[in-house]
Design an enzyme around this catalytic site. Sequence first.
Site, mmCIF file in Angstrom:
data_model
loop_
_atom_site.group_PDB
_atom_site.id
_atom_site.type_symbol
_atom_site.label_atom_id
_atom_site.label_comp_id
_atom_site.label_asym_id
_atom_site.label_seq_id
_atom_site.Cartn_x
_atom_site.Cartn_y
_atom_site.Cartn_z
ATOM 1 N N ALA A 36 54.600 34.152 40.528
ATOM 2 C CA ALA A 36 55.281 33.888 39.255
ATOM 3 C C ALA A 36 54.280 33.972 38.105
ATOM 4 C CB ALA A 36 55.944 32.517 39.296
ATOM 5 N N VAL A 37 53.076 33.448 38.326
ATOM 6 C CA VAL A 37 52.032 33.507 37.282
ATOM 7 C C VAL A 37 51.663 34.961 36.998
ATOM 8 C CG1 VAL A 37 49.688 32.790 36.657
ATOM 9 C CG2 VAL A 37 51.156 31.237 37.970
ATOM 10 N N THR A 38 51.514 35.746 38.048
ATOM 11 C CA THR A 38 51.190 37.176 37.893
ATOM 12 C C THR A 38 52.292 37.880 37.090
ATOM 13 O OG1 THR A 38 50.127 37.136 40.068
ATOM 14 C CG2 THR A 38 50.620 39.293 39.165
ATOM 15 N N ASP A 72 45.734 36.388 34.585
ATOM 16 C CA ASP A 72 45.196 37.146 35.717
ATOM 17 C C ASP A 72 44.102 36.365 36.438
ATOM 18 O OD1 ASP A 72 44.895 39.219 37.488
ATOM 19 O OD2 ASP A 72 43.445 40.265 36.230
ATOM 20 N N SER A 87 47.094 35.666 49.287
ATOM 21 C CA SER A 87 47.772 36.478 50.301
ATOM 22 C C SER A 87 47.492 37.959 50.092
ATOM 23 C CB SER A 87 49.282 36.237 50.210
ATOM 24 O OG SER A 87 49.779 36.732 48.986
ATOM 25 N N ASP A 94 48.863 41.670 42.323
ATOM 26 C CA ASP A 94 47.927 41.404 41.222
ATOM 27 C C ASP A 94 47.319 42.718 40.711
ATOM 28 O OD1 ASP A 94 45.384 40.891 39.930
ATOM 29 O OD2 ASP A 94 45.498 38.836 40.606
ATOM 30 N N ASP A 98 48.154 44.717 37.201
ATOM 31 C CA ASP A 98 47.043 44.889 36.240
ATOM 32 C C ASP A 98 47.096 46.272 35.596
ATOM 33 O OD1 ASP A 98 46.034 42.407 36.712
ATOM 34 O OD2 ASP A 98 44.318 43.058 37.906
HETATM 35 C C1 LIG Z 1 44.599 29.578 23.905
HETATM 36 C C2 LIG Z 1 43.743 30.398 24.732
HETATM 37 C C3 LIG Z 1 42.899 31.299 23.909
HETATM 38 C C4 LIG Z 1 41.846 31.797 24.781
HETATM 39 C C5 LIG Z 1 40.788 32.435 23.984
HETATM 40 C C6 LIG Z 1 39.557 32.479 24.794
HETATM 41 C C7 LIG Z 1 38.938 33.815 24.713
HETATM 42 C C8 LIG Z 1 38.523 34.241 26.079
HETATM 43 C C9 LIG Z 1 37.077 34.274 26.119
HETATM 44 C C10 LIG Z 1 36.415 34.751 27.087
HETATM 45 C C11 LIG Z 1 37.016 35.389 28.252
HETATM 46 C C12 LIG Z 1 35.903 35.786 29.079
HETATM 47 C C13 LIG Z 1 36.304 36.761 30.071
HETATM 48 C C14 LIG Z 1 36.337 36.158 31.420
HETATM 49 C C15 LIG Z 1 35.709 37.042 32.358
HETATM 50 C C16 LIG Z 1 36.234 36.790 33.685
HETATM 51 C C17 LIG Z 1 35.642 37.730 34.603
HETATM 52 C C18 LIG Z 1 36.541 37.965 35.735
HETATM 53 O O1 LIG Z 1 36.289 37.567 36.822
HETATM 54 O O2 LIG Z 1 37.620 38.686 35.494
HETATM 55 C C19 LIG Z 1 38.489 39.111 36.557
HETATM 56 C C20 LIG Z 1 39.760 38.430 36.351
HETATM 57 C C21 LIG Z 1 40.777 38.439 37.380
HETATM 58 O O3 LIG Z 1 40.540 39.311 38.443
HETATM 59 P P1 LIG Z 1 41.464 39.237 39.719
HETATM 60 O O4 LIG Z 1 42.885 39.280 39.318
HETATM 61 O O5 LIG Z 1 40.979 40.270 40.666
HETATM 62 O O6 LIG Z 1 41.061 37.807 40.322
HETATM 63 P P2 LIG Z 1 41.914 36.555 40.782
HETATM 64 O O7 LIG Z 1 41.101 35.344 40.536
HETATM 65 O O8 LIG Z 1 43.284 36.595 40.282
HETATM 66 O O9 LIG Z 1 41.901 36.745 42.374
HETATM 67 C C22 LIG Z 1 42.645 37.755 42.995
HETATM 68 C C23 LIG Z 1 43.044 37.227 44.355
HETATM 69 O O10 LIG Z 1 43.917 36.118 44.202
HETATM 70 C C24 LIG Z 1 44.942 36.157 45.164
HETATM 71 N N1 LIG Z 1 46.260 36.289 44.510
HETATM 72 C C25 LIG Z 1 46.380 36.702 43.232
HETATM 73 C C26 LIG Z 1 47.626 36.818 42.662
HETATM 74 C C27 LIG Z 1 48.768 36.505 43.413
HETATM 75 N N2 LIG Z 1 50.012 36.603 42.905
HETATM 76 N N3 LIG Z 1 48.643 36.087 44.683
HETATM 77 C C28 LIG Z 1 47.395 35.974 45.254
HETATM 78 O O11 LIG Z 1 47.311 35.587 46.438
HETATM 79 C C29 LIG Z 1 44.623 37.321 46.075
HETATM 80 O O12 LIG Z 1 43.799 36.863 47.103
HETATM 81 C C30 LIG Z 1 43.839 38.223 45.162
HETATM 82 O O13 LIG Z 1 42.997 39.085 45.893
HETATM 83 O O14 LIG Z 1 40.241 38.515 35.039
HETATM 84 C C31 LIG Z 1 40.482 39.576 34.297
HETATM 85 O O15 LIG Z 1 40.381 40.710 34.617
HETATM 86 C C32 LIG Z 1 40.975 39.163 32.997
HETATM 87 C C33 LIG Z 1 39.850 39.201 32.053
HETATM 88 C C34 LIG Z 1 40.207 38.436 30.855
HETATM 89 C C35 LIG Z 1 39.480 38.969 29.683
HETATM 90 C C36 LIG Z 1 39.986 38.349 28.428
HETATM 91 C C37 LIG Z 1 39.255 38.934 27.321
HETATM 92 C C38 LIG Z 1 39.621 38.409 26.015
HETATM 93 C C39 LIG Z 1 38.431 38.228 25.173
HETATM 94 C C40 LIG Z 1 38.431 38.187 23.877
HETATM 95 C C41 LIG Z 1 39.609 38.507 23.046
HETATM 96 C C42 LIG Z 1 39.371 38.089 21.648
HETATM 97 C C43 LIG Z 1 40.601 38.147 20.826
HETATM 98 C C44 LIG Z 1 41.294 36.845 20.746
HETATM 99 C C45 LIG Z 1 40.445 35.818 20.111
HETATM 100 C C46 LIG Z 1 41.011 34.455 20.328
HETATM 101 C C47 LIG Z 1 40.023 33.455 19.844
HETATM 102 C C48 LIG Z 1 40.455 32.080 20.116
HETATM 103 O O1 LIG Z 2 38.189 48.400 39.169
HETATM 104 P P1 LIG Z 2 38.338 47.708 37.872
HETATM 105 O O2 LIG Z 2 39.547 48.164 37.139
HETATM 106 O O3 LIG Z 2 37.137 47.686 37.052
HETATM 107 O O4 LIG Z 2 38.609 46.156 38.235
HETATM 108 C C1 LIG Z 2 39.563 45.848 39.197
HETATM 109 C C2 LIG Z 2 40.784 45.263 38.589
HETATM 110 O O5 LIG Z 2 41.270 46.087 37.608
HETATM 111 C C3 LIG Z 2 41.819 45.080 39.666
HETATM 112 O O6 LIG Z 2 43.062 44.742 39.172
HETATM 113 C C4 LIG Z 2 41.301 44.048 40.634
HETATM 114 O O7 LIG Z 2 42.260 43.726 41.589
HETATM 115 C C5 LIG Z 2 40.039 44.581 41.266
HETATM 116 O O8 LIG Z 2 39.505 43.679 42.168
HETATM 117 C C6 LIG Z 2 38.995 44.949 40.236
HETATM 118 O O9 LIG Z 2 38.404 43.819 39.665
HETATM 119 MG MG LIG Z 3 44.461 37.817 39.154
HETATM 120 MG MG LIG Z 4 43.887 41.079 38.483
#
Ligand SMILES: CCCCCCCC/C=C\CCCCCCCC(=O)OC[C@H](COP(=O)(O)OP(=O)(O)OC[C@H]1O[C@@H](n2ccc(N)nc2=O)[C@H](O)[C@@H]1O)OC(=O)CCCCCCC/C=C\CCCCCCCC
Ligand SMILES: O=P([O-])([O-])O[C@@H]1[C@@H](O)[C@H](O)[C@@H](O)[C@H](O)[C@@H]1O
Ligand SMILES: [Mg+2]
Ligand SMILES: [Mg+2]
EC number: 2.7.8.-
Length: 207
Positions: A36-38, A72, A87, A94, A98
């Site tokens: 649901a979150v996804t 995400d 899972s 996920d 993406d």
């Molecule tokens: C009010 C809130 C405002 C917030 C503002 C804060 C700004 C943000 C600042 C910094 C962000 C920093 C970036 C963070 C980096 C994170 C690095 C990272 O790891 O990214 C990867 C992830 C997710 O990857 P993935 O989906 O692969 O991982 P999961 O943890 O989900 O694991 C996957 C496994 O989980 C299981 N699973 C998943 C789903 C499901 N339905 N079932 C499951 O079972 C399964 O085992 C899977 O294998 O994140 C990203 O890719 C997102 C990156 C986010 C980047 C945001 C960038 C925004 C930055 C700045 C924008 C500035 C403009 C706005 C300014 C606002 C200022 C206040």
């Molecule tokens: O390959 P890439 O696009 O840089 O990054 C990927 C994500 O986009 C993808 O959704 C995630 O499941 C992978 O683990 C990897 O992090």
């Molecule tokens: Mg995720």
């Molecule tokens: Mg993802």
Amino acid sequence: MAYDRTAMLKLLRPAMTRILTPLGRALVGRGIGPDAVTAIGTLGTVVSALLFFPLGLLTVGAFVITVFVLFDLLDGVVARLGGKGGSTWGAFLDSTLDRVADAAIFGGLILYFVAGGDTLMAAVTLACLIAGAVVSYAKARAEGLGLTADVGLAERPERLVVALVAAFLSGLGVPYVLPAGMWLLAVASLITVGQRVVAVYHQTRER
Ligand SMILES: CCCCCCCC/C=C\CCCCCCCC(=O)OC[C@H](COP(=O)(O)OP(=O)(O)OC[C@H]1O[C@@H](n2ccc(N)nc2=O)[C@H](O)[C@@H]1O)OC(=O)CCCCCCC/C=C\CCCCCCCC
Ligand SMILES: O=P([O-])([O-])O[C@@H]1[C@@H](O)[C@H](O)[C@@H](O)[C@H](O)[C@@H]1O
Ligand SMILES: [Mg+2]
Ligand SMILES: [Mg+2]
């Protein structure tokens, strides 16, 4: 040259996970699952990107998209707190959604440039979209073949940060930041495609 993912934005992952854990626990307590979150994160990203960006509302758009894009990270937190450690279906859902979210973000920016008559920047942003998709595909295909391609200058978090920060600042009136961000991202994404191709090539030769 291969870039270790621990050297890039991945370093922020533990801190972001810690911040999101109380919210994740609350969701699990209310019976809300990771899928649901996804789904909500993707829907929110798609609707806000295709609504705000084409209308030229770059700052509010980048802000709202940032909130939804952080789902995400939250879906993985919820999956792990749920006790089953994530899972196979969830991992597939996920990664697949993406791609939909990424297409909407860059598609929204393309529509913004088209609306302003800037064909060149629309094309550069299209290059970002396509190269970003190839980056992800290369990794997924490598993993499907039992190899890895977990390297690169511009993985998804880097691509999102550059695009969203550039859009946010551009909406505030900072000149040239959005075109500069898109050019930078197009080049970095192409380099990342090359890095992943080279990484996979070396693994196939070693075999
Ligand atoms: C009010 C809130 C405002 C917030 C503002 C804060 C700004 C943000 C600042 C910094 C962000 C920093 C970036 C963070 C980096 C994170 C690095 C990272 O790891 O990214 C990867 C992830 C997710 O990857 P993935 O989906 O692969 O991982 P999961 O943890 O989900 O694991 C996957 C496994 O989980 C299981 N699973 C998943 C789903 C499901 N339905 N079932 C499951 O079972 C399964 O085992 C899977 O294998 O994140 C990203 O890719 C997102 C990156 C986010 C980047 C945001 C960038 C925004 C930055 C700045 C924008 C500035 C403009 C706005 C300014 C606002 C200022 C206040
Ligand atoms: O390959 P890439 O696009 O840089 O990054 C990927 C994500 O986009 C993808 O959704 C995630 O499941 C992978 O683990 C990897 O992090
Ligand atoms: Mg995720
Ligand atoms: Mg993802």
